[in-house]
Design a protein around this motif. Structure first.
Motif, PDB file in Angstrom:
ATOM      1  N   SER A   2       0.798  -1.211   0.000  1.00 36.25           N
ATOM      2  CA  SER A   2       0.000   0.000   0.000  1.00 36.25           C
ATOM      3  C   SER A   2       0.837   1.271   0.000  1.00 36.25           C
ATOM      4  N   ARG A  29      -3.112  -1.671   6.446  1.00 39.33           N
ATOM      5  CA  ARG A  29      -2.315  -1.314   5.279  1.00 39.33           C
ATOM      6  C   ARG A  29      -0.904  -1.858   5.390  1.00 39.33           C
ATOM      7  N   ASP A  30      -0.434  -2.497   4.331  1.00 39.25           N
ATOM      8  CA  ASP A  30       0.971  -2.872   4.254  1.00 39.25           C
ATOM      9  C   ASP A  30       1.783  -1.605   4.035  1.00 39.25           C
ATOM     10  N   ARG A  75       0.312   2.043  -3.695  1.00 39.29           N
ATOM     11  CA  ARG A  75      -0.810   2.961  -3.873  1.00 39.29           C
ATOM     12  C   ARG A  75      -0.471   4.370  -3.408  1.00 39.29           C
ATOM     13  N   GLY A 230      -3.988   6.204   5.505  1.00 43.10           N
ATOM     14  CA  GLY A 230      -4.780   4.981   5.581  1.00 43.10           C
ATOM     15  C   GLY A 230      -6.252   5.228   5.323  1.00 43.10           C
ATOM     16  N   LEU A 233      -6.859   5.970   1.600  1.00 44.32           N
ATOM     17  CA  LEU A 233      -6.809   4.758   0.783  1.00 44.32           C
ATOM     18  C   LEU A 233      -8.060   3.901   0.961  1.00 44.32           C
TER      19      LEU A 233
END
Length: 285
Positions: A2, A29-30, A75, A230, A233
């Motif tokens: 992410s 989220r990664d 992202r 976060g 997203l």
């Protein structure tokens, strides 16, 4: 993956990537951190030791991460504390590569320069770098009120001047701006002081006000940055993401003791996803 995050790192406490990473992970989220400095703790403690990560090492780590086979495109990419202009320039190429690899990827720039109490605490050469190189690329900038002043040359003394300065930044190419620590003012209903977070984008200008707390703990801005990314997203509007992140950070500050130097990020990790209070964004008129 992410988020790719360029920031500082501490072994103890929660600032820089040590704050951004748990905030983003709490939201599912990664995040891949690339550290620009590595310290024992933040400088608010009596002693600190560590090192600046050489720009060549930052570049090499980034190249290796971006070259990994089978890794999904990021992202978002975030920049926080930059150890110097050489480090900052090493990161610019990564921003362009992340955005080229994935349509709609965003660049979030936290232009860390200093604050009202301590003044500038980074290399002076970073100011023109942010003005001319980083912020015109940014989809979102996250300055505090002091940093917004340095970046625009405009005084920020209240909500109106913060709005004007945010638009001045946007006129130079920045997509949207969230300003933290907008100067406080008395709360007419409950007494005490209110401090603001201002979100400015194509949808308008929105103010989130929260009671001002006196705390020594550092890292609130870094947790805020991780959380707002976060939430964005996850599809939240900017004003709602800013309001939710504000509520979480306010809760962490409230949970910290007056003499604590570090936020209770793990002990009160519930606040990262479920803040106890709600602060509603209000349109600025």
């Amino acid at each position: 993956m992410s988020v790719l995050s360029f920031h500082s790192r501490v072994s103890r406490g929660y600032v820089g990537n040590s704050a951004v990473v748990p905030a983003l992970q709490a939201l599912g989220r990664d995040v891949v951190p690339v550290d620009t400095v590595v310290l024992s703790n933040h400088p608010g403690h009596r002693t600190v030791t560590g090192r600046r990560v050489p720009a060549e090492e930052v570049r090499a780590l980034t190249d290796a991460v971006l070259a990994l086979a089978g890794a999904p495109a990021f992202r978002a990419v975030m920049t926080g504390y930059m150890a110097g202009v050489d480090t900052a320039r090493a990161v610019l190429g990564a921003i362009d590569r992340v955005k080229a690899a994935r349509a709609g990827a965003i660049y979030v720039c936290d232009p860390i320069l200093g604050d009202r109490d301590e003044g500038m605490y980074v290399d002076d050469a970073l100011l023109p770098f942010f003005r001319g190189d980083a912020l015109p690329r940014a989809d979102l900038a996250l300055p505090n009120a002091f940093e917004l002043e340095q970046l625009t040359g405009d005084r920020v003394v209240d909500v109106g001047t913060a709005v004007a300065a945010a638009h001045a930044l946007r006129a130079r190419g920045t997509g949207a701006v969230v300003v933290t620590s907008v100067p406080d003012h008395p709360d007419p209903d409950l007494g005490g002081l209110l401090i603001g977070t201002l979100a400015v984008d194509d949808e308008g200008e929105w103010l989130i006000e929260a009671p001002k707390l006196t705390r020594r703990a550092k890292g609130a801005g870094d947790v805020f940055a991780g959380l707002i990314i976060g939430h964005l997203l996850a599809g939240m509007a900017l004003r709602d993401a800013a309001a939710r992140a504000t509520a979480s950070v306010h809760g962490l500050l409230e949970a910290a003791g007056e003499d604590d130097l570090d936020l209770p990020v793990i002990r009160r990790r519930d606040l990262l996803t479920q803040p106890e209070r709600t602060f509603k964004p209000q349109a600025v008129r």
